[in-house]
Scaffold this motif. Structure first.
Motif, PDB file in Angstrom:
ATOM      1  N   ILE A   1       0.851  -1.183   0.000  1.00 51.01           N
ATOM      2  CA  ILE A   1       0.000   0.000   0.000  1.00 51.01           C
ATOM      3  C   ILE A   1       0.891   1.238   0.000  1.00 51.01           C
ATOM      4  O   ILE A   1       1.294   1.729   1.066  1.00 51.01           O
ATOM      5  N   PRO A   2       1.237   1.744  -1.177  1.00 54.27           N
ATOM      6  CA  PRO A   2       2.064   2.956  -1.242  1.00 54.27           C
ATOM      7  C   PRO A   2       1.223   4.224  -1.151  1.00 54.27           C
ATOM      8  O   PRO A   2       0.017   4.208  -1.430  1.00 54.27           O
ATOM      9  N   CYS A   3       1.868   5.313  -0.750  1.00 54.79           N
ATOM     10  CA  CYS A   3       1.215   6.619  -0.859  1.00 54.79           C
ATOM     11  C   CYS A   3       1.199   7.011  -2.336  1.00 54.79           C
ATOM     12  O   CYS A   3       1.878   6.394  -3.158  1.00 54.79           O
ATOM     13  N   HIS A   4       0.426   8.032  -2.670  1.00 57.35           N
ATOM     14  CA  HIS A   4       0.272   8.392  -4.086  1.00 57.35           C
ATOM     15  C   HIS A   4       0.535   9.880  -4.260  1.00 57.35           C
ATOM     16  O   HIS A   4      -0.286  10.711  -3.916  1.00 57.35           O
TER      17      HIS A   4
ATOM     18  N   SER B   1       0.934 -11.536  -4.828  1.00 55.87           N
ATOM     19  CA  SER B   1       0.902 -10.279  -4.073  1.00 55.87           C
ATOM     20  C   SER B   1       0.109  -9.241  -4.857  1.00 55.87           C
ATOM     21  O   SER B   1      -0.038  -9.348  -6.081  1.00 55.87           O
ATOM     22  N   ALA B   2      -0.389  -8.247  -4.145  1.00 58.64           N
ATOM     23  CA  ALA B   2      -1.205  -7.194  -4.768  1.00 58.64           C
ATOM     24  C   ALA B   2      -0.700  -5.836  -4.298  1.00 58.64           C
ATOM     25  O   ALA B   2       0.028  -5.716  -3.312  1.00 58.64           O
ATOM     26  N   GLU B   3      -1.103  -4.806  -5.030  1.00 57.72           N
ATOM     27  CA  GLU B   3      -0.711  -3.438  -4.691  1.00 57.72           C
ATOM     28  C   GLU B   3      -1.860  -2.508  -5.028  1.00 57.72           C
ATOM     29  O   GLU B   3      -2.449  -2.609  -6.107  1.00 57.72           O
ATOM     30  N   PHE B   4      -2.196  -1.627  -4.101  1.00 55.34           N
ATOM     31  CA  PHE B   4      -3.191  -0.610  -4.424  1.00 55.34           C
ATOM     32  C   PHE B   4      -2.927   0.646  -3.610  1.00 55.34           C
ATOM     33  O   PHE B   4      -2.271   0.607  -2.565  1.00 55.34           O
ATOM     34  N   TYR B   5      -3.426   1.748  -4.122  1.00 53.73           N
ATOM     35  CA  TYR B   5      -3.219   3.059  -3.509  1.00 53.73           C
ATOM     36  C   TYR B   5      -4.440   3.388  -2.659  1.00 53.73           C
ATOM     37  O   TYR B   5      -5.520   3.660  -3.187  1.00 53.73           O
ATOM     38  N   ILE B   6      -4.234   3.363  -1.347  1.00 59.32           N
ATOM     39  CA  ILE B   6      -5.357   3.497  -0.419  1.00 59.32           C
ATOM     40  C   ILE B   6      -5.972   4.889  -0.465  1.00 59.32           C
ATOM     41  O   ILE B   6      -7.126   5.074  -0.087  1.00 59.32           O
ATOM     42  N   GLU B   7      -5.221   5.890  -0.954  1.00 55.86           N
ATOM     43  CA  GLU B   7      -5.763   7.247  -1.032  1.00 55.86           C
ATOM     44  C   GLU B   7      -6.714   7.417  -2.211  1.00 55.86           C
ATOM     45  O   GLU B   7      -7.410   8.430  -2.300  1.00 55.86           O
ATOM     46  N   GLY B   8      -6.719   6.479  -3.132  1.00 60.28           N
ATOM     47  CA  GLY B   8      -7.620   6.544  -4.279  1.00 60.28           C
ATOM     48  C   GLY B   8      -7.067   7.338  -5.436  1.00 60.28           C
ATOM     49  O   GLY B   8      -7.193   6.939  -6.583  1.00 60.28           O
TER      50      GLY B   8
ATOM     51  N   ARG C   1      -3.991  10.760  -6.587  1.00 53.56           N
ATOM     52  CA  ARG C   1      -2.780  11.479  -6.199  1.00 53.56           C
ATOM     53  C   ARG C   1      -3.122  12.661  -5.279  1.00 53.56           C
ATOM     54  O   ARG C   1      -4.084  13.365  -5.512  1.00 53.56           O
ATOM     55  N   SER C   2      -2.307  12.837  -4.258  1.00 57.98           N
ATOM     56  CA  SER C   2      -2.491  13.966  -3.354  1.00 57.98           C
ATOM     57  C   SER C   2      -2.060  15.243  -4.045  1.00 57.98           C
ATOM     58  O   SER C   2      -0.933  15.348  -4.538  1.00 57.98           O
ATOM     59  N   ARG C   3      -2.941  16.237  -4.079  1.00 57.72           N
ATOM     60  CA  ARG C   3      -2.626  17.531  -4.701  1.00 57.72           C
ATOM     61  C   ARG C   3      -1.946  18.483  -3.734  1.00 57.72           C
ATOM     62  O   ARG C   3      -1.406  19.500  -4.150  1.00 57.72           O
ATOM     63  N   THR C   4      -1.970  18.182  -2.441  1.00 59.50           N
ATOM     64  CA  THR C   4      -1.442  19.112  -1.446  1.00 59.50           C
ATOM     65  C   THR C   4      -0.146  18.638  -0.806  1.00 59.50           C
ATOM     66  O   THR C   4       0.497  19.397  -0.094  1.00 59.50           O
ATOM     67  N   GLY C   5       0.235  17.390  -1.027  1.00 59.06           N
ATOM     68  CA  GLY C   5       1.409  16.837  -0.359  1.00 59.06           C
ATOM     69  C   GLY C   5       1.069  16.124   0.927  1.00 59.06           C
ATOM     70  O   GLY C   5       1.897  15.403   1.480  1.00 59.06           O
ATOM     71  N   ARG C   6      -0.150  16.316   1.453  1.00 57.95           N
ATOM     72  CA  ARG C   6      -0.586  15.581   2.636  1.00 57.95           C
ATOM     73  C   ARG C   6      -1.154  14.233   2.209  1.00 57.95           C
ATOM     74  O   ARG C   6      -1.680  14.087   1.101  1.00 57.95           O
ATOM     75  N   THR C   7      -1.091  13.272   3.110  1.00 53.25           N
ATOM     76  CA  THR C   7      -1.711  11.978   2.854  1.00 53.25           C
ATOM     77  C   THR C   7      -3.226  12.133   2.914  1.00 53.25           C
ATOM     78  O   THR C   7      -3.767  12.713   3.865  1.00 53.25           O
ATOM     79  N   LEU C   8      -3.917  11.626   1.907  1.00 54.93           N
ATOM     80  CA  LEU C   8      -5.368  11.768   1.820  1.00 54.93           C
ATOM     81  C   LEU C   8      -6.067  10.743   2.705  1.00 54.93           C
ATOM     82  O   LEU C   8      -5.487   9.709   3.057  1.00 54.93           O
ATOM     83  N   PRO C   9      -7.322  11.002   3.083  1.00 52.59           N
ATOM     84  CA  PRO C   9      -8.082  10.018   3.862  1.00 52.59           C
ATOM     85  C   PRO C   9      -8.173   8.696   3.106  1.00 52.59           C
ATOM     86  O   PRO C   9      -8.280   8.673   1.870  1.00 52.59           O
ATOM     87  N   PRO C  10      -8.145   7.579   3.806  1.00 52.06           N
ATOM     88  CA  PRO C  10      -8.130   6.281   3.112  1.00 52.06           C
ATOM     89  C   PRO C  10      -9.473   5.942   2.481  1.00 52.06           C
ATOM     90  O   PRO C  10     -10.532   6.277   3.016  1.00 52.06           O
ATOM     91  N   ARG C  11      -9.391   5.294   1.329  1.00 51.27           N
ATOM     92  CA  ARG C  11     -10.561   4.669   0.709  1.00 51.27           C
ATOM     93  C   ARG C  11     -10.592   3.226   1.208  1.00 51.27           C
ATOM     94  O   ARG C  11      -9.632   2.480   1.006  1.00 51.27           O
ATOM     95  N   THR C  12     -11.668   2.834   1.805  1.00 52.94           N
ATOM     96  CA  THR C  12     -11.680   1.572   2.551  1.00 52.94           C
ATOM     97  C   THR C  12     -12.197   0.377   1.763  1.00 52.94           C
ATOM     98  O   THR C  12     -12.193  -0.742   2.284  1.00 52.94           O
ATOM     99  N   GLY C  13     -12.618   0.586   0.517  1.00 55.92           N
ATOM    100  CA  GLY C  13     -13.277  -0.490  -0.223  1.00 55.92           C
ATOM    101  C   GLY C  13     -12.422  -1.727  -0.389  1.00 55.92           C
ATOM    102  O   GLY C  13     -12.838  -2.852  -0.057  1.00 55.92           O
ATOM    103  N   ILE C  14     -11.187  -1.576  -0.910  1.00 56.47           N
ATOM    104  CA  ILE C  14     -10.345  -2.749  -1.160  1.00 56.47           C
ATOM    105  C   ILE C  14      -9.854  -3.340   0.155  1.00 56.47           C
ATOM    106  O   ILE C  14      -9.662  -4.548   0.268  1.00 56.47           O
ATOM    107  N   VAL C  15      -9.652  -2.496   1.183  1.00 58.60           N
ATOM    108  CA  VAL C  15      -9.273  -3.022   2.500  1.00 58.60           C
ATOM    109  C   VAL C  15     -10.378  -3.946   3.014  1.00 58.60           C
ATOM    110  O   VAL C  15     -10.105  -5.037   3.532  1.00 58.60           O
ATOM    111  N   ALA C  16     -11.631  -3.518   2.855  1.00 57.09           N
ATOM    112  CA  ALA C  16     -12.754  -4.349   3.291  1.00 57.09           C
ATOM    113  C   ALA C  16     -12.779  -5.668   2.529  1.00 57.09           C
ATOM    114  O   ALA C  16     -13.025  -6.735   3.115  1.00 57.09           O
ATOM    115  N   MET C  17     -12.512  -5.615   1.227  1.00 59.72           N
ATOM    116  CA  MET C  17     -12.509  -6.845   0.434  1.00 59.72           C
ATOM    117  C   MET C  17     -11.375  -7.779   0.860  1.00 59.72           C
ATOM    118  O   MET C  17     -11.530  -9.005   0.839  1.00 59.72           O
TER     119      MET C  17
END
Length: 811
Positions: A302-305, A378-385, A387-403
Motif C-alpha cells: 500500500i504505497p502513498c500516491h 501479491s497485490a498493490e493498491f493506492y489506499i488514497e484513491g 494522487r495527493s494535490r497538497t502533499g498531505r496523505t489523503l483520507p483512506p478509501r476503505t473499499g479494497i481493505v474491506a474486500m
C-alpha cells in the motif's frame, strides 16, 4: 578442487563477458551481519562453475572470502565451498554431490578447535521467469539445470542475474540444538540449506503467471459470480447469457496479463533513465517484506500516491530488490492505447474509480481479488484513491481493505499482510498542475498526448526515497480488535459481520498512520518547513541550516517514527542537497546569503512542507502551549495538548497512537528541557527558555501549525453561521472554503492548498465522530453542539498570534 581451478581459468572470460552479478543484499557482510572473526563457508545448489565464478566476482567487491580459497585459520585446510547436487552434462537427474563428507569435516573442525563456522547458502538465479500456469512443473531446487542448459541460460540470460546470499547458519547452533548421532548434525545442516534455497525461490520467483483467458473463465464459472449474474438477470429480467457477457466484459477490461519478459525489459529501460533523473534511489526496510514472504504471508503493498512516477519507481525498486512483482490496482483512466497493454503485462489490473451500488461489478472484482490472494499472488493498491494535490496523505478509501478482510474471512489460509510504502521525492513533476487544479482548473484527462508531454518534463529531480513501513498482519490485527473473529470464517463466502465496518475503518487509519510514520525527510522538505514557518518567508542560509539541525533534534527525540525518517547526514549537507534543485532564489543582503522564495515558489514549497508536517505537529503544539500559558506543570501540558492534538492527528494522520500519547508528550517535554529549550521554575513548572536564540527556534516550530489551527477556527465559525444551526457536509465545506478565500494573502500565503476541500471533509468527519455536531439519520444534516464547539475555540483560538486572531475576527 584442482578440476574446479582448471575450469575457473577456462570459464573466467566467458562468464565475465556474458554474465553480471547483482547481489542481494547489496552489502552482504553488513546485510547478513557476518562476524569478521569467524570463518565463512558457502553452500551452493549445484556444481556449476559459472555460479562459482559469479560468487567469486561478488566476494571481490564485498570483502568476503574467495570461494576457491580453503579455510586455513586453524589446522589443516578446509574446503570453503560445497555443492548439494551434481548435475549431468546433457540430461538425466541430478544426484547428491557427497556434501555429507564436507559437512562432517566442518563439524569436526568446530569441535576440535572449540570454534564456529558461518555457513552462507548461495542461490543464483539466471532469469526469474516463473513460467505460466499449464506448463510442466520443474523443481529447480532439487533438479537444477544440466551443464549444457546452464550454458545457454547464461548466454541468453546472463545479465538477468540475481545472486542471493542468506543465513548465516552457525554450526555451533546446529550442534547445540541437534538430537541423536553425529550424522543427524550433517542432515540438519542440509535441511537448513534446502530451506534457505526454497525460501529464496518463493521470495524471488513466486508462483507461476496466470493464464488470462483461463482465469476469466474460472471467475465466470465461480459460484459467487454466477450468483451475482443470476441476481442481476432476475432484477433486470434479462437473459442469463446477456448478463454473463456483461460480466465477461468487466473481467476482460479488468484482468492483468503479467509477462516477466515485459517487466524485465521495463526494468532494463528504467535503469539508465533513473540514473539521469535521480541522484540515487534510497530504499529502506525491504528485508521486512522478505521475512513476511519467507513466513508464508500474502503481501498487499500500500504505497502513498504523490505522482505518476509512483508506478515506475515502486515497480523498479521491487524488481531490483529481487521481490516478486505484484498485481497492481490501476484506475481505468489509464486504460488507453498503447499504455494499457504495457501496464497489463507489468501486472496492472484496471478498476473503476467508483463502483459502489453496482453489485455485479463489485462481485466480479471481489472474486478476482480473492483469486489473487488464494493463489499466492501479491497485490498493490493506492489506499488514497488518487494522487495527493497538497502533499498531505489523503483520507483512506476503505473499499479494497474491506474486500481483503472479507477474503481472509472466506477461508484463505495464508495470513494477509499490509505493507505501507512511502514514496518520496525531492521534486515532483506534477506540482505545477496540482496547484492549478486546487485553484479551480479542470484536471487534464490522461491520454497518449499527455503521455508524450510527460516525457518532455523529465529532468533532474534530486533523490528518490522508497521506505517500507511496519507491516500489519491482518490475522494479528483481527485478534487484537475482534478476539473471536475466527468463528466468522465462512469458506467460499464473503460475509459481512456487524463489526466489519468499524474494524475496516480502524485498520485503514492504522495503515495510513504507519505509512506516514515511514515518510522520509530530506533537505528540501525541511527547508520548506522552515521558510514557511517564518513570517517573511525568507532566511539567511546560516539560520536556515540551524533550523534544519533543530528539526533533526526533534525527529531524534520522537519514538513514533521509523528510522527512514531520520536524516543520516548533518543539516549543512541537507541544505546543500536542497540548493541543487534551486527551490528558491538566493540573494546577497548586507554581505550575507539569504534564501528568498518568490510567491510562486512559496506555493510550491507548501507541497513539500506538507510531506513531513505530521512529524512536527505534536512538538509544535507542545511548544505553542507552553509559550502561551507561560508556566505549566507536566500534567497541564499533557491535558492542554490532548484537547487540540486529536483534531490535528486526524487531519494529518500524525503517527502517534492514543495509548502512547501521554508518554510521547512527556518525552518531548523532557527532550526540550534537557536541550535547554524549556526551563523549570518553582521546581515543577515548565516555561520557554528566555534565551532569544532558543525562543526563536521554538517560535518557528510553533508557527508551523498556525494554518491548521486557523482552519479549525474557520470550521467552528462555519457551523455557527449555518442557518438555524444546521447544514450538511457539502454546505459546511463550501462555507469553510468561502471563509478561507476572504482571509488576507499575508495570512494564507495565497496558497490554494490552504482551502483544500478535502481537509474540511476530514474536519467534518472528526466533528461528527466526537459529537461536535449531531447528524440527522433522516437527511444527514448537521446540528451544532454549541458547548463542545466553544470548548474547541477556547482551546485552539488562544494558540494563534494576535494578528491572526484579528484577521479571523474581521472575516
Amino acid at each position: 578442487m584442482n578440476t574446479l581451478l582448471l575450469l575457473r581459468y577456462l570459464w573466467y572470460l566467458p562468464v565475465r563477458i556474458f554474465a553480471s552479478c547483482n547481489p542481494r543484499p547489496l552489502n552482504p557482510r553488513e546485510g547478513l551481519k557476518l562476524d569478521a572473526d569467524t570463518p565463512v563457508v558457502y553452500v551452493m545448489q549445484s556444481d556449476s562453475i559459472s555460479n562459482l565464478l559469479t560468487l567469486e566476482k561478488l566476494t571481490r567487491t564485498s570483502r568476503l572470502p574467495n570461494p576457491f580459497v580453503p579455510v586455513t585459520s586453524l589446522g589443516d585446510p578446509l574446503t570453503r565451498t560445497v555443492f548439494m547436487k551434481k548435475v549431468p552434462f546433457i540430461g538425466g537427474k541430478a544426484r547428491d554431490y557427497g556434501y555429507q563428507k564436507v559437512f562432517r569435516q566442518w563439524i569436526d573442525y568446530c569441535q576440535e578447535y572449540h570454534t564456529d563456522i558461518q555457513i552462507v547458502p548461495v542461490t543464483i538465479f539466471w532469469s526469474r521467469n516463473p513460467g505460466h500456469e499449464g506448463e510442466p512443473y520443474r523443481d529447480t531446487i532439487n533438479q537444477p539445470y544440466s551443464k549444457l542448459k546452464k550454458f545457454f541460460r547464461i548466454m541468453f540470460f546472463g545479465y538477468d542475474n540475481l545472486t542471493v546470499l542468506s543465513g548465516p547458519i552457525r554450526i555451533s547452533s546446529i550442534l547445540e540444538h541437534r538430537s541423536g548421532t553425529d550424522e543427524d548434525a550433517t542432515e540438519s545442516i542440509a535441511r537448513a540449506c534446502r530451506l534457505h534455497f526454497e525460501r529464496r525461490h518463493n521470495e524471488i520467483v513466486g508462483p507461476k503467471c496466470l493464464n488470462r483467458d483461463h482465469l476469466i473463465q474460472d471467475l465466470l464459472n465461480s459460484d459467487y459470480v454466477k450468483s451475482a449474474i443470476r441476481a442481476r438477470a432476475d432484477k433486470t429480467r434479462r437473459n442469463y447469457s446477456e448478463i454473463e457477457a456483461e460480466a465477461y466484459g468487466m473481467l476482460n477490461e479488468m484482468a492483468a496479463d503479467y509477462s516477466y519478459h515485459t517487466t524485465r525489459f521495463f526494468a532494463a529501460l528504467l535503469h539508465p533513465l533513473w540514473s539521469k533523473f535521480y541522484h540515487g534511489i534510497n530504499v529502506f526496510g525491504a528485508d521486512r517484506v522478505r521475512e513476511l514472504i519467507s513466513s508464508g504471508h500474502e503481501i498487499v503493498y500500500i504505497p502513498c500516491h504523490r505522482s505518476h512516477m509512483d508506478y515506475l519507481l515502486l515497480a523498479y525498486v521491487l524488481f531490483s530488490e529481487g521481490l516478486v512483482m505484484p498485481h497492481v490496482a490501476a484506475g481505468n483512466n489509464l486504460n488507453f492505447f498503447p499504455i494499457n497493454r504495457f501496464l497489463r503485462q507489468c501486472g496492472a489490473f484496471f478498476i473503476r474509480r467508483k463502483f459502489k451500488g453496482d453489485e455485479l461489478y463489485t462481485a466480479v472484482f471481489r472474486q478476482y481479488l480473492y483469486t489473487l490472494f488464494n493463489r499466492g499472488y501479491s497485490a498493490e493498491f493506492y489506499i488514497e484513491g488518487g494522487r495527493s494535490r497538497t502533499g498531505r496523505t489523503l483520507p483512506p478509501r476503505t473499499g479494497i481493505v474491506a474486500m481483503a478482510v472479507q477474503a481472509q474471512l472466506s477461508g484463505i489460509e495464508r495470513p494477509i499482510s499490509f505493507v505501507p510504502i512511502y514514496l518520496g521525492y525531492e521534486k515532483v513533476l506534477e506540482v505545477s498542475s496540482y496547484m492549478k487544479e486546487l485553484n479551480g482548473a479542470k484536471k487534464v484527462k490522461e491520454s497518449p498526448w499527455q503521455l508524450l508531454n510527460f516525457y518532455k518534463r523529465l529532468r533532474y529531480y534530486g533523490r528518490g526515497y522508497v521506505s517500507f513501513g511496519e507491516p500489519i498482519v491482518l490475522t494479528t490485527f483481527l485478534r487484537e480488535t475482534v478476539p473471536d473473529w475466527r468463528k466468522y470464517i465462512t469458506p467460499g463466502e464473503f460475509s459481512r459481520p456487524a463489526w466489519l465496518f468499524d474494524t475496516v475503518n480502524a485498520l485503514s487509519d492504522e495503515i495510513v498512520m504507519r505509512l506516514n510514520s515511514s515518510a522520509t525527510t530530506n533537505g528540501l522538505n525541511l527547508s520548506a518547513l522552515a521558510l514557511l514557518s517564518v513570517r517573511e518567508h525568507r532566511l539567511p542560509l546560516a539560520s536556515l541550516q540551524n533550523i534544519i539541525n533543530f528539526y533533526i533534534f526533534i525527529l531524534k527525540s520522537s519514538h513514533s517514527i521509523s528510522e527512514s525518517a531520520l536524516p543520516r547526514i548533518p543539516g549543512q549537507v541537507l541544505l546543500q542537497q536542497a540548493l541543487e534543485l534551486k527551490p528558491f532564489s538566493i540573494e546577497e543582503i548586507n554581505g550575507e546569503k539569504w534564501a528568498v522564495p518568490s510567491k510562486k515558489q512559496i506555493i510550491y514549497l507548501s507541497y513539500f512542507r506538507n510531506n513531513i508536517l505530521h512529524f512536527f505537529v505534536l512538538p509544535a503544539l507542545i511548544a505553542t502551549i507552553v509559550a502561551v500559558h507561560r508556566h505549566l506543570s507536566m500534567a497541564d501540558i499533557v491535558l492542554h495538548t490532548r484537547n487540540v492534538f486529536y483534531f490535528l492527528r486526524h487531519e494529518l494522520f500524525a503517527p502517534v497512537r492514543e495509548h502512547v500519547l501521554d508518554q510521547t508528550i512527556r518525552a518531548y517535554v523532557k527532550a526540550f528541557q534537557l536541550a535547554e529549550y524549556f526551563s523549570i521554575v518553582d521546581k515543577s513548572l515548565y516555561q520557554v527558555n528566555p534565551d532569544p536564540g532558543k525562543r526563536a527556534l521554538l517560535d518557528i516550530l510553533s508557527n508551523s501549525i498556525h494554518d491548521n489551527l486557523m482552519r479549525y477556527v474557520i470550521g467552528v465559525e462555519a457551523v455557527k453561521r449555518s442557518q438555524n444551526g444546521t447544514c450538511d457536509q457539502n454546505k459546511f465545506i463550501e462555507s469553510c472554503v468561502r471563509l478561507c478565500h476572504r482571509l488576507p494573502e499575508e495570512i494564507t500565503n495565497n496558497s490554494p492548498e490552504f482551502s483544500d476541500p478535502i481537509t474540511f471533509r476530514v474536519m467534518s468527519e472528526t466533528f461528527v465522530r466526537h459529537r461536535y455536531v449531531y447528524v440527522s439519520e433522516i437527511d444527514g444534516t448537521y446540528t451544532k453542539n454549541p458547548v463542545k464547539l466553544q470548548k474547541l475555540i477556547n482551546a485552539a483560538g488562544p494558540l494563534l498570534p494576535e494578528e491572526i486572531r484579528k484577521s479571523l475576527d474581521n472575516v
